[in-house]
Design a protein around this motif. Sequence first.
Motif, PDB file in Angstrom:
ATOM      1  N   LEU A 124       0.837  -1.205   0.000  1.00 49.14           N
ATOM      2  CA  LEU A 124       0.000   0.000   0.000  1.00 49.14           C
ATOM      3  C   LEU A 124       0.870   1.253   0.000  1.00 49.14           C
ATOM      4  O   LEU A 124       0.594   2.203  -0.739  1.00 49.14           O
ATOM      5  CB  LEU A 124      -0.948  -0.010   1.200  1.00 49.14           C
ATOM      6  CG  LEU A 124      -2.106  -0.990   1.110  1.00 49.14           C
ATOM      7  CD1 LEU A 124      -2.700  -1.258   2.485  1.00 49.14           C
ATOM      8  CD2 LEU A 124      -3.165  -0.484   0.144  1.00 49.14           C
ATOM      9  N   ALA A 125       1.907   1.267   0.824  1.00 49.04           N
ATOM     10  CA  ALA A 125       2.815   2.419   0.858  1.00 49.04           C
ATOM     11  C   ALA A 125       3.481   2.602  -0.500  1.00 49.04           C
ATOM     12  O   ALA A 125       3.619   3.735  -0.988  1.00 49.04           O
ATOM     13  CB  ALA A 125       3.865   2.246   1.959  1.00 49.04           C
ATOM     14  N   ALA A 126       3.856   1.504  -1.139  1.00 50.09           N
ATOM     15  CA  ALA A 126       4.485   1.588  -2.467  1.00 50.09           C
ATOM     16  C   ALA A 126       3.512   2.136  -3.503  1.00 50.09           C
ATOM     17  O   ALA A 126       3.924   2.842  -4.426  1.00 50.09           O
ATOM     18  CB  ALA A 126       5.006   0.215  -2.886  1.00 50.09           C
ATOM     19  N   GLY A 130       5.733   4.852  -4.359  1.00 46.31           N
ATOM     20  CA  GLY A 130       6.740   4.170  -5.162  1.00 46.31           C
ATOM     21  C   GLY A 130       7.382   3.040  -4.368  1.00 46.31           C
ATOM     22  O   GLY A 130       7.124   2.858  -3.182  1.00 46.31           O
ATOM     23  N   PRO A 131       8.257   2.285  -5.035  1.00 46.88           N
ATOM     24  CA  PRO A 131       8.790   1.065  -4.425  1.00 46.88           C
ATOM     25  C   PRO A 131       9.696   1.291  -3.216  1.00 46.88           C
ATOM     26  O   PRO A 131       9.892   0.383  -2.416  1.00 46.88           O
ATOM     27  CB  PRO A 131       9.562   0.400  -5.569  1.00 46.88           C
ATOM     28  CG  PRO A 131       9.807   1.465  -6.570  1.00 46.88           C
ATOM     29  CD  PRO A 131       8.715   2.483  -6.401  1.00 46.88           C
ATOM     30  N   GLU A 132      10.257   2.479  -3.074  1.00 43.57           N
ATOM     31  CA  GLU A 132      11.149   2.734  -1.938  1.00 43.57           C
ATOM     32  C   GLU A 132      10.774   4.049  -1.256  1.00 43.57           C
ATOM     33  O   GLU A 132      11.486   5.047  -1.366  1.00 43.57           O
ATOM     34  CB  GLU A 132      12.602   2.758  -2.411  1.00 43.57           C
ATOM     35  CG  GLU A 132      13.065   1.397  -2.915  1.00 43.57           C
ATOM     36  CD  GLU A 132      14.543   1.376  -3.235  1.00 43.57           C
ATOM     37  OE1 GLU A 132      15.320   2.087  -2.569  1.00 43.57           O
ATOM     38  OE2 GLU A 132      14.903   0.644  -4.167  1.00 43.57           O
ATOM     39  N   PRO A 133       9.647   4.030  -0.517  1.00 38.13           N
ATOM     40  CA  PRO A 133       9.253   5.268   0.161  1.00 38.13           C
ATOM     41  C   PRO A 133      10.277   5.640   1.240  1.00 38.13           C
ATOM     42  O   PRO A 133      10.937   4.770   1.803  1.00 38.13           O
ATOM     43  CB  PRO A 133       7.896   4.923   0.784  1.00 38.13           C
ATOM     44  CG  PRO A 133       7.859   3.435   0.845  1.00 38.13           C
ATOM     45  CD  PRO A 133       8.746   2.926  -0.242  1.00 38.13           C
ATOM     46  N   THR A 134      10.395   6.923   1.489  1.00 40.80           N
ATOM     47  CA  THR A 134      11.254   7.380   2.588  1.00 40.80           C
ATOM     48  C   THR A 134      10.596   6.948   3.907  1.00 40.80           C
ATOM     49  O   THR A 134       9.417   6.550   3.934  1.00 40.80           O
ATOM     50  CB  THR A 134      11.384   8.907   2.586  1.00 40.80           C
ATOM     51  OG1 THR A 134      10.094   9.486   2.867  1.00 40.80           O
ATOM     52  CG2 THR A 134      11.929   9.432   1.245  1.00 40.80           C
ATOM     53  N   LEU A 135      11.335   7.061   4.980  1.00 41.73           N
ATOM     54  CA  LEU A 135      10.773   6.724   6.289  1.00 41.73           C
ATOM     55  C   LEU A 135       9.573   7.617   6.592  1.00 41.73           C
ATOM     56  O   LEU A 135       8.546   7.135   7.083  1.00 41.73           O
ATOM     57  CB  LEU A 135      11.837   6.854   7.386  1.00 41.73           C
ATOM     58  CG  LEU A 135      11.359   6.573   8.811  1.00 41.73           C
ATOM     59  CD1 LEU A 135      10.793   5.154   8.922  1.00 41.73           C
ATOM     60  CD2 LEU A 135      12.487   6.797   9.803  1.00 41.73           C
ATOM     61  N   ALA A 136       9.668   8.888   6.278  1.00 46.40           N
ATOM     62  CA  ALA A 136       8.549   9.805   6.528  1.00 46.40           C
ATOM     63  C   ALA A 136       7.319   9.387   5.720  1.00 46.40           C
ATOM     64  O   ALA A 136       6.192   9.387   6.236  1.00 46.40           O
ATOM     65  CB  ALA A 136       8.951  11.237   6.184  1.00 46.40           C
ATOM     66  N   GLN A 137       7.516   9.020   4.462  1.00 45.66           N
ATOM     67  CA  GLN A 137       6.395   8.596   3.633  1.00 45.66           C
ATOM     68  C   GLN A 137       5.803   7.279   4.143  1.00 45.66           C
ATOM     69  O   GLN A 137       4.579   7.128   4.232  1.00 45.66           O
ATOM     70  CB  GLN A 137       6.850   8.422   2.183  1.00 45.66           C
ATOM     71  CG  GLN A 137       7.194   9.720   1.494  1.00 45.66           C
ATOM     72  CD  GLN A 137       7.882   9.495   0.162  1.00 45.66           C
ATOM     73  OE1 GLN A 137       8.610   8.510  -0.033  1.00 45.66           O
ATOM     74  NE2 GLN A 137       7.664  10.426  -0.771  1.00 45.66           N
ATOM     75  N   THR A 139       5.867   6.092   7.179  1.00 45.01           N
ATOM     76  CA  THR A 139       5.135   6.277   8.439  1.00 45.01           C
ATOM     77  C   THR A 139       3.797   6.971   8.197  1.00 45.01           C
ATOM     78  O   THR A 139       2.803   6.630   8.843  1.00 45.01           O
ATOM     79  CB  THR A 139       5.967   7.050   9.481  1.00 45.01           C
ATOM     80  OG1 THR A 139       6.381   8.301   8.942  1.00 45.01           O
ATOM     81  CG2 THR A 139       7.176   6.240   9.938  1.00 45.01           C
ATOM     82  N   ARG A 140       3.747   7.915   7.269  1.00 41.81           N
ATOM     83  CA  ARG A 140       2.460   8.547   6.943  1.00 41.81           C
ATOM     84  C   ARG A 140       1.494   7.520   6.378  1.00 41.81           C
ATOM     85  O   ARG A 140       0.310   7.492   6.729  1.00 41.81           O
ATOM     86  CB  ARG A 140       2.654   9.707   5.957  1.00 41.81           C
ATOM     87  CG  ARG A 140       3.170  10.973   6.614  1.00 41.81           C
ATOM     88  CD  ARG A 140       3.022  12.201   5.722  1.00 41.81           C
ATOM     89  NE  ARG A 140       3.774  12.122   4.477  1.00 41.81           N
ATOM     90  CZ  ARG A 140       5.045  12.473   4.334  1.00 41.81           C
ATOM     91  NH1 ARG A 140       5.715  12.938   5.354  1.00 41.81           N
ATOM     92  NH2 ARG A 140       5.634  12.388   3.164  1.00 41.81           N
ATOM     93  N   ALA A 171      -7.498  10.432   7.133  1.00 47.06           N
ATOM     94  CA  ALA A 171      -6.448   9.788   6.350  1.00 47.06           C
ATOM     95  C   ALA A 171      -5.839  10.755   5.337  1.00 47.06           C
ATOM     96  O   ALA A 171      -4.625  10.786   5.149  1.00 47.06           O
ATOM     97  CB  ALA A 171      -6.992   8.546   5.648  1.00 47.06           C
ATOM     98  N   TYR A 172      -6.680  11.567   4.697  1.00 48.80           N
ATOM     99  CA  TYR A 172      -6.179  12.567   3.760  1.00 48.80           C
ATOM    100  C   TYR A 172      -5.230  13.521   4.491  1.00 48.80           C
ATOM    101  O   TYR A 172      -4.167  13.862   3.972  1.00 48.80           O
ATOM    102  CB  TYR A 172      -7.309  13.391   3.127  1.00 48.80           C
ATOM    103  CG  TYR A 172      -8.300  12.610   2.285  1.00 48.80           C
ATOM    104  CD1 TYR A 172      -7.978  11.396   1.710  1.00 48.80           C
ATOM    105  CD2 TYR A 172      -9.567  13.122   2.085  1.00 48.80           C
ATOM    106  CE1 TYR A 172      -8.902  10.700   0.933  1.00 48.80           C
ATOM    107  CE2 TYR A 172     -10.505  12.433   1.315  1.00 48.80           C
ATOM    108  CZ  TYR A 172     -10.172  11.225   0.743  1.00 48.80           C
ATOM    109  OH  TYR A 172     -11.086  10.549  -0.015  1.00 48.80           O
ATOM    110  N   ALA A 173      -5.637  13.953   5.671  1.00 52.15           N
ATOM    111  CA  ALA A 173      -4.803  14.865   6.452  1.00 52.15           C
ATOM    112  C   ALA A 173      -3.458  14.218   6.788  1.00 52.15           C
ATOM    113  O   ALA A 173      -2.410  14.865   6.721  1.00 52.15           O
ATOM    114  CB  ALA A 173      -5.537  15.296   7.718  1.00 52.15           C
ATOM    115  N   ALA A 174      -3.481  12.940   7.156  1.00 49.52           N
ATOM    116  CA  ALA A 174      -2.248  12.234   7.503  1.00 49.52           C
ATOM    117  C   ALA A 174      -1.293  12.202   6.318  1.00 49.52           C
ATOM    118  O   ALA A 174      -0.063  12.250   6.488  1.00 49.52           O
ATOM    119  CB  ALA A 174      -2.554  10.811   7.960  1.00 49.52           C
TER     120      ALA A 174
END
Length: 179
Positions: A124-126, A130-137, A139-140, A171-174
């Motif tokens: 889901l994060a990807a 994308g395939p390598e989200p940053t830590l900030a991305q 966690t969001r 969720a949008y806000a997050a």
Amino acid sequence: MPRPSDTKQRIQDVARELFARQGVQRTSLQEIADRLGITKPALYYHFSSREELVRSIVAPMIDDEEAFLTEQEARPEVDPRALLAGYFDFHYRHRAEVLLMLSELTTLADLGLIDLVMAWRRRLAALLYGPEPTLAQATRAAFAFGGIQDCTIQFPDTPAADLRRATLDAAYAALGLEP
């Protein structure tokens, strides 16, 4: 996935109710059989173990989640709002199974389902970043998707449309999206 027989469905329904009330480990197959008015061997005819019964209850949810993710991953472009809305709808539909999974983490770990859920969250994060989200991305994304899942079970008496709107706005806000 084929539909279970009437007896299998009745067993699953009673098991789901007892598991939710007492927990999987504190619910015996004999108790389920007694509640249904069948013998324990008759129950074993349909399910060879408690683990098989639990798996049969959560299998439709697993299949639906995999289908949802596969469909999203096949899209040339992901609309974050549609992804979040679809994720809410999925969890709202399966909130009884999600509650069972959360209340029986040990049983679900034994069945290998926790690793599967964690892999879904990475997928889901990807989809969002994308395939390598940053830590900030990452966690969001974990905050947004985890929050959606939690809201579908934490507010059972809230009308579905109201809960959907409030949950998706959060969720949008997050994720830093406009509502």
